[in-house]
Structures are given as C-alpha cells and as structure tokens.
Design a protein around this motif. Sequence first.
Motif: not given
Lengths: 114, 114
Positions: A33-43, A93-103
């Motif tokens: 599991f991951l946490w991401y932070k997002k500011y306006p107009a940024e990724g 994160s869930a494995y989906m065959g070739a890579t881990n998919k982030l939900i």
Amino acid sequence: DQQVKQNSPSLSVQEGRISILNCDYTNSMFDYFLWYKKYPAEGPTFLISISSIKDKNEDGRFTVFLNKSAKHLSLHIVPSQPGDSAVYFCAASAYMGATNKLIFGTGTLLAVQP
Amino acid sequence: NAGVTQTPKFRVLKTGQSMTLLCAQDMNHEYMYWYRQDPGMGLRLIHYSVGEGTTAKGEVPDGYNVSRLKKQNFLLGLESAAPSQTSVYFCASSKRTGLNQPQHFGDGTRLSIL
C-alpha cells in the motif's frame, strides 16, 4: 466497485496537531500500500508505503499503520504543517500479470490551518 | 532534473477530433503508465507498458490507443474524442514494479472535449 475507499473527502486540522487520514480496502490479495500527496496543478508524488507483512512504517513526520484483519490503513502526520495541505491518495497494489497495478482511492483533501 | 514531462498541459477538442498526448521520462525507467482522473474518482489506469515496444490494457482502455516506440516516450492517442473523455490525464513511470519502486507522475494534461 470501489476496492480502495477513502470515506472522508476532506479534513481540517490545526497546525502542530496530528492529521489522521483513513483508507479501507476490500481485496485481501493486495500486497502493498502507498500514500501519494497531490498539490493543485501537479502530479501525485509518492509519500510513504507499507508492505502487507508489516503493520507500521515510519518516515519522519509520516507514519502509516496497516490493520490487515480490518482491511484498514491510516496515515498519521505529526506535527501537521501548513505545507502539508494537499490531496492525499491511498493506493493498493495488485499483481496483474506483467506488473503491479495500483488501485487508487478517491482522495482526502487535507487543510492545515495556521 | 525533469522527471516525467507531459505535453500539452491543456487542450480543448471538439467531439470526433483526434489527438496525441505525449509523455517523456528521463529516468531510464522500464515501466510507463497512463491514468485518468475524474471528479469523485481515484486515478484509473488506461494503458501501461513494461518496456520499449510493449503495451497492455489497464482498467479503462476503450477509446484510447498507446505506443511505446522509444523507452523514454509513451504516447496516448484518442482517435475520435468523446465528451466522456474529458478528464485530467496523468502519465507515470517506474524503474520496476514493487514496494520500493514507486511510480513517478507528470503534472497532468487537462483535456476538455466539447
């Protein structure tokens, strides 16, 4: 069907106090599991992660707790600072065959009041 | 140190028009991803690539095509734009997949389809 849920769209906290952001998930096959932070107009930017075999990970002011039996994780920010004001996304994160998919969850807008 | 760069940042299209969104990364990452973010929803994976010359479908691939002719570039194409494709599009890349290989995001492309 939302596999990762952040039920609080927003949270307001005073500077210096603790911010607690919550996340629930439904799929017991998620392996980290991951946490991401997002500011306006940024990724989104990566903040902190935790493996499903651990129950706590700490990095400076940020700590993530994982309760597998409850399928719940939380991000604690102590002490909160005005610069922490942003949208926080929980991702699993869930494995989906070739890579881990982030939900991703829908995000929680944190406002830290000076 | 550019990281992940998305071009353009904003675009308005008419229904039925086509366009290509460009993503470039300078971190020599193997994996690249395209997401869309819609109000009230988390980021959803459109397509991804695990290496140069490879592409695969994500959660919401319909109406989009992708190409990865060079390792550093990942293109997202809309052949015939529809209003339902109005969204913010994020590109991401990662060195590998796994707990300690977080995805790095660009700043997004805001696309409006009239």
